[in-house]
Design a protein around this motif. Structure first.
Motif, PDB file in Angstrom:
ATOM      1  N   ASP A   1       0.833  -1.201   0.000  1.00  0.00           N
ATOM      2  CA  ASP A   1       0.000   0.000   0.000  1.00  0.00           C
ATOM      3  C   ASP A   1       0.873   1.258   0.000  1.00  0.00           C
ATOM      4  OD1 ASP A   1      -2.993   0.964   0.638  1.00  0.00           O
ATOM      5  OD2 ASP A   1      -1.594   2.217   1.787  1.00  0.00           O
ATOM      6  N   ARG A   2       0.368   2.313  -0.597  1.00  0.00           N
ATOM      7  CA  ARG A   2       1.132   3.558  -0.715  1.00  0.00           C
ATOM      8  C   ARG A   2       1.487   4.158   0.643  1.00  0.00           C
ATOM      9  NH1 ARG A   2      -2.486   8.126  -3.521  1.00  0.00           N
ATOM     10  NH2 ARG A   2      -0.602   9.296  -3.028  1.00  0.00           N
ATOM     11  N   ASP A   3       0.723   3.835   1.716  1.00  0.00           N
ATOM     12  CA  ASP A   3       0.976   4.389   3.040  1.00  0.00           C
ATOM     13  C   ASP A   3       1.847   3.483   3.917  1.00  0.00           C
ATOM     14  OD1 ASP A   3      -0.567   6.701   2.561  1.00  0.00           O
ATOM     15  OD2 ASP A   3      -2.412   5.627   3.014  1.00  0.00           O
ATOM     16  N   THR A   4       2.448   2.467   3.330  1.00  0.00           N
ATOM     17  CA  THR A   4       3.297   1.549   4.080  1.00  0.00           C
ATOM     18  C   THR A   4       4.601   2.227   4.493  1.00  0.00           C
ATOM     19  OG1 THR A   4       2.395  -0.390   2.951  1.00  0.00           O
ATOM     20  CG2 THR A   4       4.568  -0.630   3.958  1.00  0.00           C
ATOM     21  N   PRO A   5       4.963   2.194   5.778  1.00  0.00           N
ATOM     22  CA  PRO A   5       6.262   2.748   6.196  1.00  0.00           C
ATOM     23  C   PRO A   5       7.414   1.935   5.610  1.00  0.00           C
ATOM     24  CG  PRO A   5       4.779   2.484   8.090  1.00  0.00           C
ATOM     25  CD  PRO A   5       4.151   1.746   6.934  1.00  0.00           C
ATOM     26  N   VAL A   6       8.457   2.628   5.215  1.00  0.00           N
ATOM     27  CA  VAL A   6       9.625   1.946   4.658  1.00  0.00           C
ATOM     28  C   VAL A   6      10.186   0.938   5.658  1.00  0.00           C
ATOM     29  CG1 VAL A   6      11.993   2.274   3.848  1.00  0.00           C
ATOM     30  CG2 VAL A   6      10.195   3.856   3.120  1.00  0.00           C
ATOM     31  N   ALA A   7      10.218   1.295   6.941  1.00  0.00           N
ATOM     32  CA  ALA A   7      10.768   0.395   7.953  1.00  0.00           C
ATOM     33  C   ALA A   7      10.008  -0.925   8.007  1.00  0.00           C
ATOM     34  CB  ALA A   7      10.751   1.073   9.320  1.00  0.00           C
ATOM     35  N   ASN A   8       8.711  -0.892   7.711  1.00  0.00           N
ATOM     36  CA  ASN A   8       7.925  -2.134   7.731  1.00  0.00           C
ATOM     37  C   ASN A   8       8.267  -3.029   6.551  1.00  0.00           C
ATOM     38  OD1 ASN A   8       6.768  -1.176  10.032  1.00  0.00           O
ATOM     39  ND2 ASN A   8       4.675  -1.106   9.261  1.00  0.00           N
ATOM     40  N   PHE A   9       8.529  -2.419   5.406  1.00  0.00           N
ATOM     41  CA  PHE A   9       8.938  -3.242   4.261  1.00  0.00           C
ATOM     42  C   PHE A   9      10.303  -3.864   4.526  1.00  0.00           C
ATOM     43  CE2 PHE A   9      10.695  -4.115   0.058  1.00  0.00           C
ATOM     44  CZ  PHE A   9       9.644  -4.816  -0.514  1.00  0.00           C
ATOM     45  N   VAL A  10      11.190  -3.095   5.116  1.00  0.00           N
ATOM     46  CA  VAL A  10      12.505  -3.622   5.466  1.00  0.00           C
ATOM     47  C   VAL A  10      12.362  -4.802   6.427  1.00  0.00           C
ATOM     48  CG1 VAL A  10      14.688  -3.107   6.629  1.00  0.00           C
ATOM     49  CG2 VAL A  10      13.675  -1.441   5.072  1.00  0.00           C
ATOM     50  N   ALA A  11      11.489  -4.655   7.438  1.00  0.00           N
ATOM     51  CA  ALA A  11      11.277  -5.732   8.407  1.00  0.00           C
ATOM     52  C   ALA A  11      10.726  -6.978   7.738  1.00  0.00           C
ATOM     53  CB  ALA A  11      10.328  -5.258   9.513  1.00  0.00           C
ATOM     54  N   PHE A  12       9.827  -6.789   6.777  1.00  0.00           N
ATOM     55  CA  PHE A  12       9.256  -7.913   6.029  1.00  0.00           C
ATOM     56  C   PHE A  12      10.337  -8.683   5.284  1.00  0.00           C
ATOM     57  CE2 PHE A  12       7.756  -8.825   1.604  1.00  0.00           C
ATOM     58  CZ  PHE A  12       7.051  -9.994   1.875  1.00  0.00           C
ATOM     59  N   VAL A  13      11.171  -7.990   4.543  1.00  0.00           N
ATOM     60  CA  VAL A  13      12.192  -8.663   3.747  1.00  0.00           C
ATOM     61  C   VAL A  13      13.220  -9.350   4.637  1.00  0.00           C
ATOM     62  CG1 VAL A  13      14.045  -8.341   2.059  1.00  0.00           C
ATOM     63  CG2 VAL A  13      11.868  -7.132   1.771  1.00  0.00           C
ATOM     64  N   ARG A  14      13.669  -8.650   5.671  1.00  0.00           N
ATOM     65  CA  ARG A  14      14.700  -9.229   6.536  1.00  0.00           C
ATOM     66  C   ARG A  14      14.181 -10.461   7.276  1.00  0.00           C
ATOM     67  NH1 ARG A  14      19.326  -6.076   7.078  1.00  0.00           N
ATOM     68  NH2 ARG A  14      19.914  -7.329   8.884  1.00  0.00           N
ATOM     69  N   ALA A  15      12.942 -10.400   7.764  1.00  0.00           N
ATOM     70  CA  ALA A  15      12.378 -11.563   8.459  1.00  0.00           C
ATOM     71  C   ALA A  15      12.180 -12.725   7.499  1.00  0.00           C
ATOM     72  CB  ALA A  15      11.063 -11.182   9.123  1.00  0.00           C
ATOM     73  N   ALA A  16      11.776 -12.433   6.265  1.00  0.00           N
ATOM     74  CA  ALA A  16      11.598 -13.484   5.267  1.00  0.00           C
ATOM     75  C   ALA A  16      12.914 -14.208   4.995  1.00  0.00           C
ATOM     76  CB  ALA A  16      11.047 -12.897   3.975  1.00  0.00           C
ATOM     77  N   LYS A  17      14.013 -13.465   5.075  1.00  0.00           N
ATOM     78  CA  LYS A  17      15.328 -14.041   4.807  1.00  0.00           C
ATOM     79  C   LYS A  17      15.994 -14.593   6.067  1.00  0.00           C
ATOM     80  CE  LYS A  17      17.736 -11.813   1.602  1.00  0.00           C
ATOM     81  NZ  LYS A  17      18.385 -10.711   0.825  1.00  0.00           N
TER      82      LYS A  17
END
Length: 360
Positions: free
Chosen positions: A329-345
Motif C-alpha cells: 500500500d502507498r501508506d506503508t512505512p519503509v521500515a515495515n517493508f525492510v522488516a518484512f524482507v529481513r524476516a523473510a530471509k
C-alpha cells in the motif's frame, strides 16, 4: 569449469541458478525467496522522487525512468525484480487507449460496447506497439547482469476486460454488461486471451524469467462465473505460455480448488487462506504469500517481522515464495517493508537498507 560467482557477474548463469526460479519449479532451496507485489511504488520515497512531475503513463512509458523504478527494491534485498508497467499496457497495444483518473483508476478513451469495438482490437498486436516494455526488460536485465530474475506480468482476461468495458471493480455493472451483451463480452474475453498469450510469449522470448497473471477482481465472482469467465482463460494462457514458471494471483479468491487446477506452477494466496493447509492439500503445487499487506501499512516493524516469521514457518521452507496478500500500500512505512524482507530471509531487523549497487 565455470566459476559460478564469475558467471553470475557476467550474466551467464541459466535462470535455474536463481533462488526464486528454483523455488517456483519446486526444486530444493536453502530458504524461501521473497519479493512483493508493488514493491516498486508510491510507498518508497525514492520512487516518488524519480516519478516527480510525470503522469502515470508518461512515467511508465519512459524506459529509463521505469527501469530505475523497477530496480529500486534491489536495495532492500528482494529476490526478484518485477517490471514497472500497468496491465492496461496490452489493451493500449491492441488499440484501446487509456487514461488514469485519480478516483477511478485506468479508464478507456472509448469503452468497448459492441462487436465492432471488439473487432477493432488487434488479437496479436505488433510487438513494436509494446516496445517500451521490451526495452524495459532489456534495460533491467542488462543492469542486473544475471544477479536477480526478472518477473513480467499480464492482467488476466476477466480483470482486463472489466477495464476495457469501463465497469472496473463494480461487479454488478460487469454482470449487467455480460448479460445484456453476452456475445460482445465473450468475444472480448477470447480476444484478450489470444493477445495475452502473444504478449507473454514475446516477453519470455526476450528473456523474462517468470510471469505472473493478475486476475485481481475475479475473486468477487460467484463460483460458476469464476469457472466460465476466469478459470477457463487461466487454463488457456498457462497452457500456451509454458517456457518459464507461471504464477496466478487472484485477490482473496475463495476458490482455491479452481486456482489449483488453472495450470499455474505457483498459486498466490490471500489472508483468507491457510498456507499450511494449502500445502498439505496440494503438495505438488508451489504457493506464494501470504503476509497481510494491511499489517505492513498499519502495524509496527516488530509485528510485521513476527507475522513474516509465522508465514515462513507455515510455508515449511520449500515450495514457497514469501509475498504479501496483495500489493504494498502507498501508506506503508519503509521500515515495515525492510522488516518484512529481513524476516523473510531469516535476518535480524537492523539497518534500514542493505548495501547494494547503484541504481542506474
Amino acid at each position: 569449469m565455470i566459476d559460478p560467482a564469475a558467471a553470475s557477474n557476467r550474466g551467464l548463469l541459466p535462470s535455474s541458478a536463481h533462488l526464486l526460479v528454483r523455488a517456483a519449479k519446486g526444486e530444493l532451496v536453502d530458504r524461501p525467496p521473497v519479493w512483493a507485489m508493488r514493491q516498486a511504488g508510491r510507498w518508497d520515497p525514492e520512487f516518488n522522487r524519480i516519478r516527480a512531475g510525470h503522469s502515470f503513463y508518461e512515467f511508465s512509458e519512459n524506459v529509463e525512468l521505469a527501469a530505475r523504478a523497477s530496480l529500486l527494491p534491489r536495495r532492500f534485498g528482494v529476490d526478484a525484480i518485477i517490471l514497472f508497467y500497468d496491465i492496461t499496457t496490452l489493451a493500449v497495444a491492441m488499440g484501446l487507449p487509456f487514461r488514469l483518473q485519480p478516483t477511478q483508476g485506468p479508464v478507456p478513451d472509448h469503452p468497448v460496447r459492441t462487436q465492432a469495438d471488439v473487432e477493432k482490437l488487434e488479437a496479436q498486436p505488433d510487438p513494436d506497439r509494446f516496445r517500451h516494455i521490451r526495452q524495459l526488460l532489456a534495460r533491467v536485465r542488462d543492469e542486473l547482469r544475471g544477479q536477480l530474475p526478472v518477473i513480467v506480468f499480464a492482467g488476466a482476461p476477466f480483470t482486463l476486460a472489466v477495464y476495457c468495458v469501463a465497469t472496473g471493480k463494480d461487479i454488478a455493472a460487469t454482470r449487467r454488461f455480460a448479460a445484456e451483451q453476452s456475445q460482445v463480452w465473450l468475444a472480448l474475453l477470447d480476444k484478450l486471451t489470444t493477445a495475452t498469450i502473444h504478449f507473454l510469449n514475446t516477453l519470455i522470448r526476450d528473456g523474462a524469467d517468470v510471469y505472473q497473471l493478475f486476475d485481481s477482481w475475479a475473486g468477487m465472482l460467484d463460483r460458476e462465473e469464476y469457472r466460465l469467465w476466469a478459470q477457463k482463460y487461466h487454463q488457456d494462457i498457462f497452457g500456451a505460455a509454458t517456457a518459464v514458471p507461471r504464477i496466478l494471483f487472484v485477490k482473496e479468491c475463495p476458490y482455491l480448488d479452481l486456482m489449483a487446477t488453472s495450470g499455474a506452477d505457483v498459486i498466490s494466496l490471500g489472508t483468507r487462506h491457510d498456507l499450511a493447509a494449502a500445502r498439505r492439500d496440494y503438495p505438488d503445487l508451489v504457493f506464494q504469500g501470504n503476509v497481510d499487506e494491511k499489517l505492513l501499512r498499519t502495524g509496527t516493524a516488530d509485528q510485521v517481522a513476527e507475522a513474516t516469521r509465522r508465514c515462513r514457518a507455515a510455508g515449511g521452507g520449500q515450495r514457497h515464495i514469501i509475498n504479501l496478500s496483495h500489493g504494498v500500500d502507498r501508506d506503508t512505512p519503509v521500515a515495515n517493508f525492510v522488516a518484512f524482507v529481513r524476516a523473510a530471509k531469516g535476518e535480524a531487523s537492523q539497518s534500514i537498507l542493505t548495501p547494494g549497487p547503484s541504481l542506474l
